[in-house]
Motif scaffolding. Structure first.
Motif, mmCIF file in Angstrom:
data_model
loop_
_atom_site.group_PDB
_atom_site.id
_atom_site.type_symbol
_atom_site.label_atom_id
_atom_site.label_comp_id
_atom_site.label_asym_id
_atom_site.label_seq_id
_atom_site.Cartn_x
_atom_site.Cartn_y
_atom_site.Cartn_z
ATOM 1 N N ARG A 42 0.836 -1.210 0.000
ATOM 2 C CA ARG A 42 0.000 0.000 0.000
ATOM 3 C C ARG A 42 0.868 1.255 0.000
ATOM 4 O O ARG A 42 0.473 2.287 -0.564
ATOM 5 C CB ARG A 42 -0.938 0.004 1.212
ATOM 6 N N GLY A 43 2.033 1.173 0.621
ATOM 7 C CA GLY A 43 2.951 2.306 0.571
ATOM 8 C C GLY A 43 3.403 2.591 -0.847
ATOM 9 O O GLY A 43 3.416 3.747 -1.298
ATOM 10 N N HIS A 44 3.755 1.528 -1.567
ATOM 11 C CA HIS A 44 4.130 1.691 -2.972
ATOM 12 C C HIS A 44 2.942 2.177 -3.800
ATOM 13 O O HIS A 44 3.096 3.025 -4.685
ATOM 14 C CB HIS A 44 4.640 0.369 -3.542
ATOM 15 N N HIS A 130 7.465 -5.219 -17.209
ATOM 16 C CA HIS A 130 8.510 -4.561 -16.429
ATOM 17 C C HIS A 130 8.234 -4.795 -14.948
ATOM 18 O O HIS A 130 7.071 -4.921 -14.527
ATOM 19 C CB HIS A 130 8.541 -3.069 -16.740
ATOM 20 N N ILE A 131 9.300 -4.842 -14.140
ATOM 21 C CA ILE A 131 9.138 -5.287 -12.753
ATOM 22 C C ILE A 131 9.835 -4.357 -11.768
ATOM 23 O O ILE A 131 11.001 -3.985 -11.955
ATOM 24 C CB ILE A 131 9.712 -6.702 -12.567
ATOM 25 N N TYR A 132 9.101 -4.003 -10.711
ATOM 26 C CA TYR A 132 9.679 -3.381 -9.515
ATOM 27 C C TYR A 132 9.420 -4.383 -8.397
ATOM 28 O O TYR A 132 8.273 -4.670 -8.066
ATOM 29 C CB TYR A 132 8.994 -2.054 -9.201
ATOM 30 N N CYS A 133 10.488 -4.938 -7.812
ATOM 31 C CA CYS A 133 10.327 -5.967 -6.784
ATOM 32 C C CYS A 133 11.017 -5.555 -5.494
ATOM 33 O O CYS A 133 12.148 -5.062 -5.508
ATOM 34 C CB CYS A 133 10.893 -7.304 -7.265
ATOM 35 N N GLU A 134 10.330 -5.787 -4.393
ATOM 36 C CA GLU A 134 10.881 -5.456 -3.083
ATOM 37 C C GLU A 134 12.171 -6.230 -2.800
ATOM 38 O O GLU A 134 12.449 -7.265 -3.397
ATOM 39 C CB GLU A 134 9.843 -5.751 -1.982
ATOM 40 N N GLY A 161 13.976 -3.048 -5.029
ATOM 41 C CA GLY A 161 13.564 -1.978 -4.124
ATOM 42 C C GLY A 161 14.592 -1.545 -3.100
ATOM 43 O O GLY A 161 14.241 -1.288 -1.942
ATOM 44 N N SER A 162 15.841 -1.434 -3.496
ATOM 45 C CA SER A 162 16.913 -0.956 -2.606
ATOM 46 C C SER A 162 16.992 0.561 -2.709
ATOM 47 O O SER A 162 17.953 1.124 -3.239
ATOM 48 C CB SER A 162 18.248 -1.611 -2.985
ATOM 49 N N GLN A 163 15.964 1.229 -2.175
ATOM 50 C CA GLN A 163 15.792 2.663 -2.436
ATOM 51 C C GLN A 163 16.795 3.556 -1.727
ATOM 52 O O GLN A 163 16.822 4.758 -1.952
ATOM 53 C CB GLN A 163 14.360 3.102 -2.086
ATOM 54 N N GLN A 164 17.647 2.982 -0.866
ATOM 55 C CA GLN A 164 18.694 3.820 -0.266
ATOM 56 C C GLN A 164 19.659 4.335 -1.329
ATOM 57 O O GLN A 164 20.366 5.316 -1.097
ATOM 58 C CB GLN A 164 19.454 3.027 0.811
ATOM 59 N N ARG A 165 19.696 3.701 -2.470
ATOM 60 C CA ARG A 165 20.544 4.172 -3.567
ATOM 61 C C ARG A 165 20.009 5.468 -4.185
ATOM 62 O O ARG A 165 20.754 6.166 -4.868
ATOM 63 C CB ARG A 165 20.654 3.101 -4.659
ATOM 64 N N HIS A 360 13.529 6.366 -6.530
ATOM 65 C CA HIS A 360 13.592 4.985 -7.005
ATOM 66 C C HIS A 360 12.453 4.652 -7.969
ATOM 67 O O HIS A 360 12.696 4.089 -9.038
ATOM 68 C CB HIS A 360 13.589 4.058 -5.792
ATOM 69 N N PRO A 361 11.193 4.993 -7.617
ATOM 70 C CA PRO A 361 10.107 4.727 -8.565
ATOM 71 C C PRO A 361 10.277 5.484 -9.882
ATOM 72 O O PRO A 361 10.069 4.932 -10.964
ATOM 73 C CB PRO A 361 8.851 5.194 -7.817
ATOM 74 N N LYS A 362 10.651 6.770 -9.781
ATOM 75 C CA LYS A 362 10.822 7.574 -10.989
ATOM 76 C C LYS A 362 11.910 6.999 -11.885
ATOM 77 O O LYS A 362 11.757 6.940 -13.114
ATOM 78 C CB LYS A 362 11.167 9.019 -10.612
ATOM 79 N N ASN A 363 13.010 6.557 -11.280
ATOM 80 C CA ASN A 363 14.093 5.974 -12.065
ATOM 81 C C ASN A 363 13.608 4.754 -12.850
ATOM 82 O O ASN A 363 13.910 4.594 -14.031
ATOM 83 C CB ASN A 363 15.253 5.586 -11.149
#
Length: 430
Positions: A42-44, A130-134, A161-165, A360-363
């Protein structure tokens, strides 16, 4: 009443600009499906709903209340944005395989428990989504390599989903650049502050609530009775403790470790490699102090920090880098440089810079359109998760292990190599 077709027509106000790399229009809506809409999902969902280049068209979960809640969230958000009519353009699914067959679907966001990352990723890649995976990307090493191979064949945009990058006020990005450009000299030791390894699941069974497909929640994992600790009833707001149990996750070592070990690997320029030795502490049961030794001599230590003569920890953070000239402490709310003598060396005239990304999502969405590689592609996500898996194996076996990062096998150790994969339940073999 607005349908998906009229919604898209109403939002297309700019001329189409096509990317040669992907064949997509740069301002064409990217249609998303969400696999897993618990707390993280839900956060995503909220994040992507705020992006004008996206339209969410499908949601999926094993709990009916969560599916209904997510569907309502999306339709209310789009109806409010349109300011007229009632938007009904979201299809609910109880089985992610049906979601993958949704007509016109471009991409999926996977926010399931760790044991449910591998199969949806493989099938989504085979379906050309296309995939965004935790993170952590998988529950064992073999699953990660298969995802990497499938994504490579499918030629899709994949974001781990390593969004610290990308985020957290650029502290981690700045820290990596400081290390790359020699601010603390040569890195000798890295200390990662995260919780302990996973353990076998010993929870008591409970009566399964109506509306929960427990067999689907288990998926490839071993059969067992329902537990609300693993799969909370209805719509919950906490992070469930399935993370603690090896059948479903890798403990806190892998949960937050997938973030912090990822930054360490990035800083050490080991995104496509890994350690050469895994050395558990004398007492592995304490769940801290395991060491990863790299071929260049760098030692990375799990949750053990240097102490002064009074027993006080000298430097503690999510990631602590100890170099020949100083120490760098990096965390989500911390970036601290401690030099041994004077000021750090300034950035060189042509400094090394990290991949430019502040969202991260925008990238990921930009890479879907451009055809470029994301900031955390599957090879990187797999290698970061592998560090966590190697740590868990080291604690379980309680002895020194030699790792071949090229072959992704332990050296002359049949028993340890059996830990690199797991037999799935028959119905979930892909």
């Amino acid at each position: 009443m607005l349908t998906r077709r009229t919604f898209l027509a109403a939002s297309a106000t700019a001329p189409l600009v096509f990317s040669r790399a992907s064949g997509r229009a740069a301002n064409e809506k990217i249609t998303l499906g969400f696999i897993g809409v618990g707390t993280m999902g839900r956060g995503h969902l909220a994040a992507f709903l705020g992006r004008p280049e996206v339209e969410v068209v499908a949601v999926c979960d094993v709990v009916k209340e969560r599916i209904d809640s997510a569907k309502t969230i999306v339709e209310k958000r789009y109806a409010d944005r349109i300011k007229s009519g009632v938007y009904k353009g979201v299809t609910p699914y109880a089985d992610f395989r049906d979601l993958l067959a949704h007509k016109g679907l471009d991409a999926v966001v996977i926010a399931t428990p760790d044991h449910w990352h591998h199969i949806p990723c493989v099938l989504a890649a085979r379906a050309g989504k296309h995939i965004y995976c935790e993170k952590p990307l998988t529950n064992n090493v073999a699953e990660g390599r298969e995802i990497v191979n499938e994504v490579k064949k499918a030629k899709i945009a994949f974001q781990t989903g390593s969004q610290q990058r990308s985020e957290f006020a650029n502290r981690f990005r700045a820290g990596v650049e400081m290390i790359w450009n020699g601010w603390i000299g040569t890195v000798k030791t890295v200390r990662i502050g995260v919780g302990g390894p996973s353990r076998p699941c010993d929870l008591k069974g409970e009566e399964k609530p109506a509306g929960t497909d427990w067999d689907m929640w288990l998926g490839p994992a071993p059969d067992r009775e329902y537990s609300s600790v693993l799969c909370p009833k209805g719509v919950h707001t906490h992070f469930p403790a399935w993370r603690d149990y090896r059948e479903y996750g890798g403990g806190l070592l892998a949960d937050m470790g997938a973030h912090h070990f990822d930054i360490a690997q990035w800083a050490l320029k080991m995104d496509t490699s890994g350690p050469a030795e895994i050395i558990p502490p004398e007492n592995p049961k304490k769940g801290s102090g395991l060491r990863f030794v790299y071929k260049n001599g760098v030692t990375m230590i799990h949750n053990e920090f240097e102490k002064d003569k009074d027993g006080k920890e000298i430097a503690k953070a999510d990631c602590v880098f100890e170099g020949t000239e100083g120490t760098l402490l990096v965390g989500r709310n911390q970036l601290e440089l401690r030099m041994k003598n004077g000021n750090p060396t300034k950035f060189p005239d042509q400094p090394q810079r990290v991949y430019p990304s502040t969202s991260h999502p925008k990238n990921w969405l930009e890479c879907i359109v451009s055809g470029k590689e994301t900031i955390c592609p599957p090879e990187t996500g797999h290698r970061s998760a592998s560090v966590c898996h190697l740590g868990n194996i080291g604690y379980r076996l309680g002895r020194k292990l030699k790792w071949d990062a090229v072959k992704e096998l332990f050296v002359d150790d049949e028993k340890a190599n059996k830990e690199l994969s797991r037999e799935s339940r028959a119905k979930w073999k892909v």
